[in-house]
Design a protein around this motif. Structure first.
Motif, mmCIF file in Angstrom:
data_model
loop_
_atom_site.group_PDB
_atom_site.id
_atom_site.type_symbol
_atom_site.label_atom_id
_atom_site.label_comp_id
_atom_site.label_asym_id
_atom_site.label_seq_id
_atom_site.Cartn_x
_atom_site.Cartn_y
_atom_site.Cartn_z
ATOM 1 N N THR A 145 2.131 0.896 16.826
ATOM 2 C CA THR A 145 2.610 -0.339 17.447
ATOM 3 C C THR A 145 1.662 -1.498 17.191
ATOM 4 O O THR A 145 2.090 -2.628 16.917
ATOM 5 C CB THR A 145 2.786 -0.141 18.965
ATOM 6 N N ILE A 146 0.364 -1.232 17.274
ATOM 7 C CA ILE A 146 -0.616 -2.303 17.068
ATOM 8 C C ILE A 146 -0.538 -2.841 15.646
ATOM 9 O O ILE A 146 -0.719 -4.045 15.412
ATOM 10 C CB ILE A 146 -2.044 -1.792 17.390
ATOM 11 N N VAL A 147 -0.253 -1.979 14.684
ATOM 12 C CA VAL A 147 -0.146 -2.417 13.289
ATOM 13 C C VAL A 147 1.053 -3.345 13.122
ATOM 14 O O VAL A 147 0.965 -4.386 12.462
ATOM 15 C CB VAL A 147 -0.029 -1.201 12.354
ATOM 16 N N VAL A 148 2.174 -2.983 13.733
ATOM 17 C CA VAL A 148 3.368 -3.824 13.657
ATOM 18 C C VAL A 148 3.111 -5.170 14.327
ATOM 19 O O VAL A 148 3.498 -6.224 13.811
ATOM 20 C CB VAL A 148 4.565 -3.113 14.313
ATOM 21 N N GLY A 149 2.458 -5.142 15.497
ATOM 22 C CA GLY A 149 2.152 -6.382 16.195
ATOM 23 C C GLY A 149 1.240 -7.289 15.395
ATOM 24 O O GLY A 149 1.471 -8.502 15.298
ATOM 25 N N LEU A 150 0.204 -6.719 14.795
ATOM 26 C CA LEU A 150 -0.709 -7.511 13.966
ATOM 27 C C LEU A 150 0.005 -8.071 12.739
ATOM 28 O O LEU A 150 -0.219 -9.224 12.350
ATOM 29 C CB LEU A 150 -1.895 -6.648 13.524
ATOM 30 N N ALA A 151 0.850 -7.257 12.133
ATOM 31 C CA ALA A 151 1.586 -7.726 10.955
ATOM 32 C C ALA A 151 2.470 -8.913 11.322
ATOM 33 O O ALA A 151 2.560 -9.893 10.566
ATOM 34 C CB ALA A 151 2.434 -6.594 10.389
ATOM 35 N N ALA A 152 3.127 -8.846 12.484
ATOM 36 C CA ALA A 152 3.990 -9.934 12.922
ATOM 37 C C ALA A 152 3.193 -11.212 13.162
ATOM 38 O O ALA A 152 3.601 -12.305 12.748
ATOM 39 C CB ALA A 152 4.736 -9.531 14.193
#
Length: 311
Positions: free
Chosen positions: A214-221
């Motif tokens: 989830t943190i990776v998706v949030g950072l990517a966004a």
């Protein structure tokens, strides 16, 4: 990509837009590397699903999920502020502990919500759910974005932003940086818990492993959105991270559904890593391009050299 896949990706992108809001608050506003979102996302899903199965109103269940997510962030802040644990390590400890707590909440690794009423159920009778569901989720996300913009533009929000920029200055003004840290992490993970609750209700299940990455998706966004739409205004930054989340999910869905480069559904993590790497590289590439294209004032440099020689 079919219309069903497009609107499905749009729906998921909007839900992860709430995650992007939470990550924006911690990484950009508070300058706090918070990995506990990998635990607060499935916790929001677990609390909402358990409450709905128990017969609790879906809206109340969603509010309980937000509170549970906020408590997860509060624990991370407590470990950092009161116990003196490094912020990154504190968030990892919270994330690990949340895994077991989520199983305790559900009583098993996953819960199905098929046939249960959700916050989307009353709206599905208005038309085709393929269009209605993203619309309802979009309204909830925009309301959350409006709340964040109003908060960060207030006097309290100014103190919250100042804590991430210069905590010593805030403390010198008599304000409590500890309180801002508690509030910021609780609010951030509250949004992530909200996203987890919506994810469980739109996909009709809650799983203890749904928070992985989830943190990776949030950072990517956050990175992708602010790279494509740069701006210093708060409302621009907030809308950028939500748009970044939507574009990210659409890019993933297009890459997997079209069979580009022979990709399959099992390659989701690979596609995620590549997109995040591209999002991280883009700001540096833009900066290098600006340096190459910027004109050099040769006459000014010559005058400086001349002046230095005369001295």
């Amino acid at each position: 990509m079919s219309a069903f896949a497009f609107f499905g990706a749009l729906e998921i992108g909007l839900i992860y837009g709430l995650v992007a809001l939470g990550v924006y608050l911690t990484f950009r506003v508070l300058d706090f590397p918070d990995l506990s979102v990998d635990g607060s996302f499935p916790m929001g899903a677990a609390v909402a699903a358990t409450a709905i199965v128990a017969g609790i109103n879906p809206w109340i269940a969603t509010c309980l999920a937000i509170i549970a997510g906020a408590m997860t962030g509060w624990v991370t802040a407590f470990l950092t502020v009161r116990c003196g644990i490094l912020n990154l390590l504190a968030s990892i400890l919270t994330m690990i502990a949340a895994f077991s707590i989520n199983i305790r909440i559900m009583g098993r690794p996953n819960i199905a919500l098929i046939g249960e009423d959700t916050i989307l159920t009353p709206f599905e009778s208005l038309g085709d759910s393929m269009y209605i569901r993203p619309l309802v989720v979009g309204v909830l996300v925009l309301f959350s974005a409006w709340f964040v913009v109003r908060l960060l533009n207030s006097d309290f929000g100014l103190g919250l932003r100042a804590t991430g920029v210069n905590a010593r200055m805030v403390a010198a003004q008599g304000a409590s940086t500890a309180f801002y840290t508690y509030f910021g992490l609780a609010l951030s993970n509250g949004f992530v818990g909200f996203a987890g609750a919506l994810f469980a209700q739109t996909n009709s299940f809650a799983d203890v492993t749904s928070g992985v990455g989830t943190i990776v998706v949030g950072l990517a966004a956050v990175i992708l959105g602010q790279t494509l739409i740069p701006g210093r205004r708060i409302w621009v930054a907030v809308l950028a991270v939500i748009l970044g989340s939507v574009l990210y999910r659409l890019a993933v869905a297009f890459a997997l559904s079209s069979g580009m480069f022979g990709l399959q559904a099992s390659d989701l993590n690979l596609v995620t890593a590549i997109l995040v790497a591209i999002a991280l590289i883009m700001p540096r590439m833009k900066k290098n391009m600006k340096k190459k294209n910027s004109p050099v004032d040769k006459s000014g440099a010559g005058d400086k050299r001349k002046t230095g020689g005369e001295a």
